[in-house]
Design a protein around this motif. Structure first.
Motif, PDB file in Angstrom:
ATOM      1  N   GLY A 134       0.636 -10.675  -8.083  1.00  0.00           N
ATOM      2  CA  GLY A 134       1.682 -10.681  -9.109  1.00  0.00           C
ATOM      3  C   GLY A 134       2.517  -9.426  -9.099  1.00  0.00           C
ATOM      4  N   SER A 135       3.778  -9.578  -9.510  1.00  0.00           N
ATOM      5  CA  SER A 135       4.698  -8.443  -9.447  1.00  0.00           C
ATOM      6  C   SER A 135       4.317  -7.375 -10.456  1.00  0.00           C
ATOM      7  CB  SER A 135       6.129  -8.923  -9.674  1.00  0.00           C
ATOM      8  OG  SER A 135       6.217  -9.599 -10.902  1.00  0.00           O
ATOM      9  N   ALA A 136       3.718  -7.776 -11.595  1.00  0.00           N
ATOM     10  CA  ALA A 136       3.377  -6.783 -12.623  1.00  0.00           C
ATOM     11  C   ALA A 136       2.382  -5.778 -12.066  1.00  0.00           C
ATOM     12  CB  ALA A 136       2.793  -7.490 -13.838  1.00  0.00           C
ATOM     13  N   TRP A 137       1.391  -6.313 -11.349  1.00  0.00           N
ATOM     14  CA  TRP A 137       0.408  -5.423 -10.757  1.00  0.00           C
ATOM     15  C   TRP A 137       1.074  -4.527  -9.701  1.00  0.00           C
ATOM     16  CZ3 TRP A 137      -1.203  -4.880  -5.690  1.00  0.00           C
ATOM     17  CH2 TRP A 137      -2.315  -4.063  -5.514  1.00  0.00           C
ATOM     18  N   TYR A 138       1.952  -5.133  -8.908  1.00  0.00           N
ATOM     19  CA  TYR A 138       2.583  -4.393  -7.813  1.00  0.00           C
ATOM     20  C   TYR A 138       3.420  -3.238  -8.346  1.00  0.00           C
ATOM     21  CZ  TYR A 138       4.818  -3.744  -3.261  1.00  0.00           C
ATOM     22  OH  TYR A 138       5.254  -3.220  -2.081  1.00  0.00           O
ATOM     23  N   THR A 139       4.137  -3.483  -9.446  1.00  0.00           N
ATOM     24  CA  THR A 139       5.016  -2.433  -9.963  1.00  0.00           C
ATOM     25  C   THR A 139       4.241  -1.285 -10.596  1.00  0.00           C
ATOM     26  OG1 THR A 139       5.262  -3.813 -11.911  1.00  0.00           O
ATOM     27  CG2 THR A 139       7.091  -3.811 -10.364  1.00  0.00           C
ATOM     28  N   SER A 140       2.914  -1.474 -10.804  1.00  0.00           N
ATOM     29  CA  SER A 140       2.159  -0.354 -11.355  1.00  0.00           C
ATOM     30  C   SER A 140       1.995   0.760 -10.325  1.00  0.00           C
ATOM     31  CB  SER A 140       0.784  -0.834 -11.824  1.00  0.00           C
ATOM     32  OG  SER A 140       0.028  -1.249 -10.702  1.00  0.00           O
ATOM     33  N   LEU A 141       2.297   0.457  -9.077  1.00  0.00           N
ATOM     34  CA  LEU A 141       2.219   1.473  -8.026  1.00  0.00           C
ATOM     35  C   LEU A 141       3.626   1.968  -7.718  1.00  0.00           C
ATOM     36  CD1 LEU A 141      -0.135  -0.397  -5.577  1.00  0.00           C
ATOM     37  CD2 LEU A 141      -0.705   1.710  -6.742  1.00  0.00           C
TER      38      LEU A 141
ATOM     39  N   THR B 177      12.083   3.952  -8.952  1.00  0.00           N
ATOM     40  CA  THR B 177      12.983   3.154  -8.128  1.00  0.00           C
ATOM     41  C   THR B 177      12.309   2.560  -6.898  1.00  0.00           C
ATOM     42  OG1 THR B 177      13.629   5.175  -7.017  1.00  0.00           O
ATOM     43  CG2 THR B 177      15.059   4.402  -8.788  1.00  0.00           C
ATOM     44  N   SER B 178      11.178   3.108  -6.529  1.00  0.00           N
ATOM     45  CA  SER B 178      10.507   2.623  -5.307  1.00  0.00           C
ATOM     46  C   SER B 178       9.104   2.196  -5.678  1.00  0.00           C
ATOM     47  CB  SER B 178      10.435   3.730  -4.263  1.00  0.00           C
ATOM     48  OG  SER B 178      11.700   4.305  -4.073  1.00  0.00           O
ATOM     49  N   LYS B 179       8.843   0.907  -5.527  1.00  0.00           N
ATOM     50  CA  LYS B 179       7.552   0.376  -5.952  1.00  0.00           C
ATOM     51  C   LYS B 179       6.625   0.176  -4.758  1.00  0.00           C
ATOM     52  CE  LYS B 179       8.841   0.033 -10.192  1.00  0.00           C
ATOM     53  NZ  LYS B 179       8.378   1.090 -11.106  1.00  0.00           N
ATOM     54  N   GLY B 180       5.350   0.098  -5.086  1.00  0.00           N
ATOM     55  CA  GLY B 180       4.366  -0.238  -4.065  1.00  0.00           C
ATOM     56  C   GLY B 180       3.946   0.966  -3.236  1.00  0.00           C
ATOM     57  N   THR B 181       3.522   0.667  -2.038  1.00  0.00           N
ATOM     58  CA  THR B 181       3.044   1.727  -1.152  1.00  0.00           C
ATOM     59  C   THR B 181       3.960   1.816   0.059  1.00  0.00           C
ATOM     60  OG1 THR B 181       1.704   0.155   0.061  1.00  0.00           O
ATOM     61  CG2 THR B 181       0.649   1.292  -1.762  1.00  0.00           C
ATOM     62  N   LYS B 182       3.737   2.839   0.850  1.00  0.00           N
ATOM     63  CA  LYS B 182       4.458   2.949   2.119  1.00  0.00           C
ATOM     64  C   LYS B 182       3.473   3.437   3.173  1.00  0.00           C
ATOM     65  CE  LYS B 182       7.948   3.186   4.973  1.00  0.00           C
ATOM     66  NZ  LYS B 182       7.137   2.491   5.992  1.00  0.00           N
ATOM     67  N   VAL B 183       3.607   2.857   4.342  1.00  0.00           N
ATOM     68  CA  VAL B 183       2.769   3.304   5.458  1.00  0.00           C
ATOM     69  C   VAL B 183       3.535   4.389   6.218  1.00  0.00           C
ATOM     70  CG1 VAL B 183       1.518   2.601   7.517  1.00  0.00           C
ATOM     71  CG2 VAL B 183       1.844   0.984   5.657  1.00  0.00           C
ATOM     72  N   PHE B 184       2.872   5.494   6.450  1.00  0.00           N
ATOM     73  CA  PHE B 184       3.495   6.567   7.224  1.00  0.00           C
ATOM     74  C   PHE B 184       2.660   6.845   8.467  1.00  0.00           C
ATOM     75  CE2 PHE B 184       4.896   7.501   2.887  1.00  0.00           C
ATOM     76  CZ  PHE B 184       6.265   7.621   3.086  1.00  0.00           C
ATOM     77  N   SER B 185       3.344   7.172   9.550  1.00  0.00           N
ATOM     78  CA  SER B 185       2.580   7.662  10.685  1.00  0.00           C
ATOM     79  C   SER B 185       2.700   9.178  10.649  1.00  0.00           C
ATOM     80  CB  SER B 185       3.102   7.083  11.991  1.00  0.00           C
ATOM     81  OG  SER B 185       4.448   7.394  12.167  1.00  0.00           O
ATOM     82  N   VAL B 186       1.586   9.818  10.398  1.00  0.00           N
ATOM     83  CA  VAL B 186       1.570  11.276  10.282  1.00  0.00           C
ATOM     84  C   VAL B 186       1.183  11.829  11.640  1.00  0.00           C
ATOM     85  CG1 VAL B 186       0.600  13.222   9.051  1.00  0.00           C
ATOM     86  CG2 VAL B 186       0.884  11.041   7.889  1.00  0.00           C
ATOM     87  N   VAL B 187       2.154  12.431  12.311  1.00  0.00           N
ATOM     88  CA  VAL B 187       1.913  12.876  13.676  1.00  0.00           C
ATOM     89  C   VAL B 187       2.525  14.244  13.901  1.00  0.00           C
ATOM     90  CG1 VAL B 187       1.755  10.554  14.660  1.00  0.00           C
ATOM     91  CG2 VAL B 187       3.967  11.644  14.465  1.00  0.00           C
ATOM     92  N   GLY B 188       2.364  14.766  15.085  1.00  0.00           N
ATOM     93  CA  GLY B 188       2.912  16.075  15.409  1.00  0.00           C
ATOM     94  C   GLY B 188       1.860  17.151  15.218  1.00  0.00           C
TER      95      GLY B 188
END
Lengths: 127, 311, 608
Positions: free
Chosen positions: C347-354, C358-369
């Motif tokens: 559900g969107s309600a749960w998703y927006t808790s993260l 302006t930016s909801k949810g999670t983001k995957v990052f590749s942490v390199v270098g």
């Protein structure tokens, strides 16, 4: 292969449940068979295979079966620890196949401690 | 009757809208003359628009030309008569009468904004005569090549959409795109050869020259760059004695750059055919290369990747 | 019904332990398959095959430590396995039940090993939505995905929701495109749905071009069904019957797993005609890219799919109105698609808790270098750079000083140390002069030259510009030449102004985002690291010791013990000296390849 329907998804999920639970390390209870050198030579492997067969036969899915090293009480091997979630772990000693079966039915499934075989309650570790 | 006159004012006609014609028109227009710029082709610009660099200064042709085209295009004193030809000239200086034939162009010029949509939507692909599909298909292939080509073709739908997949399969089979086969691709898929070439030269994965048995690709991703990927590339250039893009004389190794292999956690990374090597250093390179110099190495990601990361 | 005997038996079999070995590209290149084979063999040898199951999973994200393995149900994390130490591991852990500390993760030399996965900072600071199944299932078995609630979202969407409801749900979840620009996904879907026409298409953009980002590869390798499920839901919402997956040719393993997943989904009727018996038809086909960065741009990608020269075209019309074959087309990135099942399920309600405002949810990052724990991390939007670099990434190796983080690939910029407490979301990154992009985070330390980084990106873009717009084709090349001159010590102070002028022209007059954002790396390094440009131009020095024309290598006689290693390695043979005595580099013939510095075990080679 016939195409599946929405309700079949749950069937597949149910079928795979044992694997899922094991991989998440979550379960209703945890059974530890002590498999140090002494345990193995006393027959712990037999206990393990008995348990695995029982789990399969009875379709037990929410109990984690694992091993640990020597429990320190070599003369009373084979041993196992049954830990129902939110209860104190119970150690059983001097096991054989029949005893294992009884513990499985009464304690692991039934939740009743088999006092005849129990060595003691609690864990020596501070947790 | 045409009368001679001393007052030479009014309009000027410039024939040909190449860079010279455009500059002349601009100078005249700036000086206040009304200019008629006649051009045979459908656009002003001429031959220079087709050049990359110009002699002797190596200036960029488009950089020289473009401002003049824009100025000419928008100048209120210049009337452009493109796709037109001069038919006759009468009279003398100061009083010419000129007939210009304007060829039909089948669109309303006043309404067209040059959006280009009609070009992309046109159902007919114009195939130039020298690219005649029948002619292209007549190029003789060796029997072996012909079989390979037929086999590749049989795995794809015969339409324009499949062209990249077909080229990829050919490229994987031969490690480059042989010219004769490209002609057959054009014929088989019924597309212009120019399109086949424009795709073959556009993508980094394709090569028009034969490549070595082992293609070494050095990752040029950002993570590899900050971890010294460039030095690895230069080290390989030195060891193999070929520049990037080159192939050793024995046709064993080709050296290439690749944009990013997506194995940034192991930077710097190189691949040799399908094998991937992570955490490479210049000192490890001779050992890695030796493996491919001496023996046939089984390749394929399904088997394994060999790594010196733990050395 | 369907239960196929073998699967049934296999699934019902009880094991006491599952060994989940990572088979992502990173680990595979570190011989993960060999390790797995050795493991299976050893287990057989000891007669444990009936008690222990070995599973090859997709990428688990901790690429720097590969090959890695998780031992369940104990939750023990093993790393850097080799064929040699497998026998010991099986003996100790599987036979005797004693975990092996020397194969566990050690945060730093003076700390004890950490046995459990959930106690390792790299893992426990993350919040997994998109990567929810990583390391927990075999990506080549659809049943394992279904067991973890797979295709439940699709069933829910097809049986209980209308397309409008799905679009509304995605809209209110606030999901924004994860490919770079961050356009609201729900809105994009709504436009495609409203566009007239009964033939519509959807596309999954897996042409992950940004150097330094590999989350799309990893998602497909570890959980291909999540992408297929997301696409099928999207297709239903928009009204499309066919989808394309455009994937890079450089990712053979991902491609293989994707094909397996598609075949399995077709077998189960989760793709194809009459999906789940609901009468909805949808199928996908896979297109291989051939290595062109510009194909990540949606109009070029469409061109490439159709077999045209992949040059961007003018927008409008947007692909949502006129895309593949001039039909309404919706393009989303791999990570965006993988988010969709989660939103529908929970559900969107749960998703927006993260996430942030302006930016909801999670983001995957590749942490390199230049960071200790390189790998793939998923964190809620709004996590600070400091948490990512220090808590999850474990800081900078070798005690060096942190300098900057580069985000957003060639379209992004560099964020300096002063902004390390910046919470990451779409807006904050743009304000700081960079962009979210596809999520590459390249950590740079004091030994990274920022002018060289700017030159690197310009070189990249110069090569990848399709050549359609003059400003992009010629402008980037001109900027590259100027920055290269600065790196070579031939820069002039006026160059900086010229660079800024050119940046404006390239940005304003290019058709697509490749040119439009091309000046970002230059502008952001100029903004935050002007002193480095000045040092290159005025003092003819490269403070980080990278630009070859401005540095020289020297051996510190105090530290050199004459081990002779550098002398042997030097390709030009310009290191002189006797064994057991300090060596000297002859500056005349030195080509500054850096081999001596790389090979010295005592840190005696200094860059000046």
């Amino acid at each position: 292969m016939p195409k599946i329907k929405p309700e079949d998804l749950n069937k597949i999920a149910e079928r795979m449940r044992r694997q899922t639970l094991l991989r998440e390390g979550a379960g209703r209870a945890k059974v530890t068979v002590h498999m140090g050198t002494c345990g193995i030579s006393a027959g712990a492997r037999k206990i393990m295979s008995t348990l695995l067969t029982l789990f399969e036969e009875q379709n037990v899915e929410d109990v984690i079966l694992t091993t640990s090293g020597c429990a320190g009480l070599c003369s009373r091997e084979p041993m196992m620890t049954v830990e129902i979630k939110d209860h104190t772990p119970v150690k059983y000693a001097d096991l054989d196949e029949d005893k294992t079966r009884k513990i499985f039915h009464d304690h692991i499934i039934g939740g009743k401690i088999v006092t005849d075989y129990a060595l003691g309650k609690g864990s020596e570790r501070i947790s | 009757m045409i009368k001679k006159t001393d007052q030479k004012v009014g309009a000027v006609l410039v024939v040909g809208a190449g860079v010279g014609g455009m500059q002349a028109s601009l100078d005249l227009a700036e000086a206040g003359y009304n200019v008629y710029l006649v051009e045979k082709g459908p656009s002003i610009g001429g031959v220079m628009a087709q050049l990359d660099k110009t002699f002797p200064t190596n200036d960029c042709a488009m950089c020289t030309l473009a401002p003049r085209m824009v100025d000419c295009g928008g100048h209120l004193n210049i009337e452009k008569l493109t796709y037109s030809e001069v038919e006759s000239i009468e009279g003398e200086a100061g009083n010419f009468r000129i007939r210009v034939r304007k060829k039909p162009r089948f669109i309303n010029e006043d309404k067209c904004t040059g959006c280009g949509t009609c070009t992309t939507n046109c159902p007919v692909l114009n195939i130039a005569h020298f690219e005649d599909v029948d002619e292209l298909g007549k190029v003789q292939l060796k029997e072996e090549d012909r079989q390979i080509f037929q086999q590749i073709l049989s795995q794809h739908d015969i339409n324009r959409e499949s062209i990249i997949a077909v080229l990829q399969d050919i490229n994987n089979r031969y490690r480059y795109l042989p010219d004769d086969i490209l002609r057959h691709v054009a014929a088989a898929l019924n597309v212009p050869l120019s399109l086949v070439y424009s795709l073959a030269t556009f993508y980094n994965a394709f090569s028009l020259v034969p490549r070595g048995k082992y293609v070494i690709r050095v990752c040029m991703g950002t993570a590899c760059h900050v971890q010294g990927g460039h030095q690895i590339l230069q080290g390989l250039e030195r060891m193999l004695n070929v520049p990037v893009g080159g192939t050793t004389e024995d046709m064993n190794f080709s050296l290439e750059e690749v944009r990013c292999l997506g194995c940034c956690g192991l930077a710097p990374v190189i691949t040799i055919n399908e094998d991937l090597y992570g955490s490479v250093t210049q000192a490890k390179l001779p050992k890695i290369l030796k493996r491919y110099r001496e023996e046939e190495v089984s390749v394929g990601i399904a088997s394994e990747g060999v790594s010196d990361a733990k050395d | 019904m369907m239960p196929d005997e073998v699967i049934q038996k296999e699934a019902n079999k009880a094991y006491r332990a599952h060994l989940l070995i990572c088979a992502g590209t990173g680990c595979v290149s570190n011989r993960a398959f060999k390790v797995r084979d050795a493991l299976v063999e050893e287990i057989q040898k000891r007669g444990l095959s009936d008690e222990v199951q070995v599973i090859a999973t997709g990428c688990q994200g901790f690429c720097a430590q590969g090959p890695i393995m998780i031992f369940q149900p104990d939750g023990i994390f093993y790393q850097m396995l080799t064929e040699e130490n497998i026998s010991h591991l099986v003996e100790e852990h599987l036979v005797k039940g004693r975990p092996v500390p020397k194969l566990m993760y050690i945060p730093s030399v003076d700390e004890p090993p950490i046995p459990k996965l959930e106690d390792i900072d790299f893992f426990n600071k993350q919040r997994l939505l998109v990567l929810r199944n990583r390391g927990l299932l075999d990506p080549e078995k659809i049943d394992e995905y279904i067991a973890r609630d797979g295709y439940q979202a699709l069933a829910k969407a097809l049986t209980t929701m209308t397309p409008e409801q799905i679009i509304d749900e995605v809209k209110s979840s606030g999901l924004r495109g994860r490919g770079g620009a961050g356009f609201p996904t729900g809105q994009k879907w709504a436009i495609a749905r409203k566009s007239p026409g009964d033939e519509k298409y959807i596309i999954c953009n897996a042409d992950e071009g940004d150097p330094g980002a590999f989350m799309d590869r990893s998602i497909i390798e570890s959980d291909p069904h999540s992408v297929l499920e997301g696409m099928t839901i999207g297709a239903f919402a928009i009204g499309a019957a066919h989808g394309y997956i455009y994937i890079r040719e450089e990712y053979p393993l991902a491609m293989k797993r994707l094909h397996i997943a598609i075949d399995q989904a077709r077998d189960y009727g989760l793709l194809g005609e009459d999906i789940l018996g609901t009468g909805f038809n949808f199928d996908v086909s896979v297109h291989r890219g051939a290595g062109a960065f510009v194909c990540g741009e949606e109009t070029s990608l469409i061109g490439s799919l159709e077999g045209r020269t992949p040059e961007p075209r003018i927008r409008p019309p947007f692909p949502a109105q006129s895309g593949v074959w001039e039909k309404p087309t919706n393009i989303n990135n791999v990570e965006t698609w993988a988010n969709v099942p989660v939103i529908i399920n929970r559900g969107s309600a749960w998703y927006t808790s993260l996430g942030t405002e302006t930016s909801k949810g999670t983001k995957v990052f590749s942490v390199v270098g230049k960071v200790n724990n390189t790998g793939l991390v998923e964190v809620p939007m709004g996590t600070t750079l400091r948490e990512i670099v220090y808590d999850i990434g474990g800081g900078i190796p070798g005690g060096k000083r942190f300098k900057a983080v580069q985000t957003g690939g060639p379209s992004g910029g560099c964020i300096p140390e002063s902004k390390i407490d910046l919470p990451i979301d779409f807006e904050r990154l743009t304000e700081a002069g960079s962009i979210m992009g596809s999520g590459g985070l390249i950590v740079m330390d004091e030994e990274t030259c920022m002018v060289d980084v700017a030159r690197y990106f310009l070189d990249f873009l110069r090569g990848e510009s399709c050549g359609k717009c003059t400003t992009c084709r010629e402008g980037i090349a001109a900027m590259h030449d100027i920055v290269a001159d600065i790196c070579n010590g031939e820069g002039k102070i006026e160059d900086i102004e010229l660079l800024k002028d050119l940046s404006e022209a390239v940005r304003d007059a290019s058709l697509c985002a490749l040119g439009g954002t091309a000046p970002n790396p230059v502008l952001s390094t100029l903004q935050y690291f002007r002193d480095e440009y000045d040092a290159h131009i005025n003092e003819k020095k490269c403070p980080a010791g990278v630009c070859r024309a401005l540095i020289s290598f020297r051996i510190d006689p105090e530290k050199c013990n004459g081990c002779f290693l550098c002398n042997k390695q030097c390709p030009e043979k310009v290191i002189h000296g006797k064994p057991k005595e300090p060596q000297i580099i002859d500056q005349e013939g030195c080509i500054k390849c850096g081999v001596c510095r790389e090979s010295c075990k005592f840190g005696a080679v200094i860059v000046e």
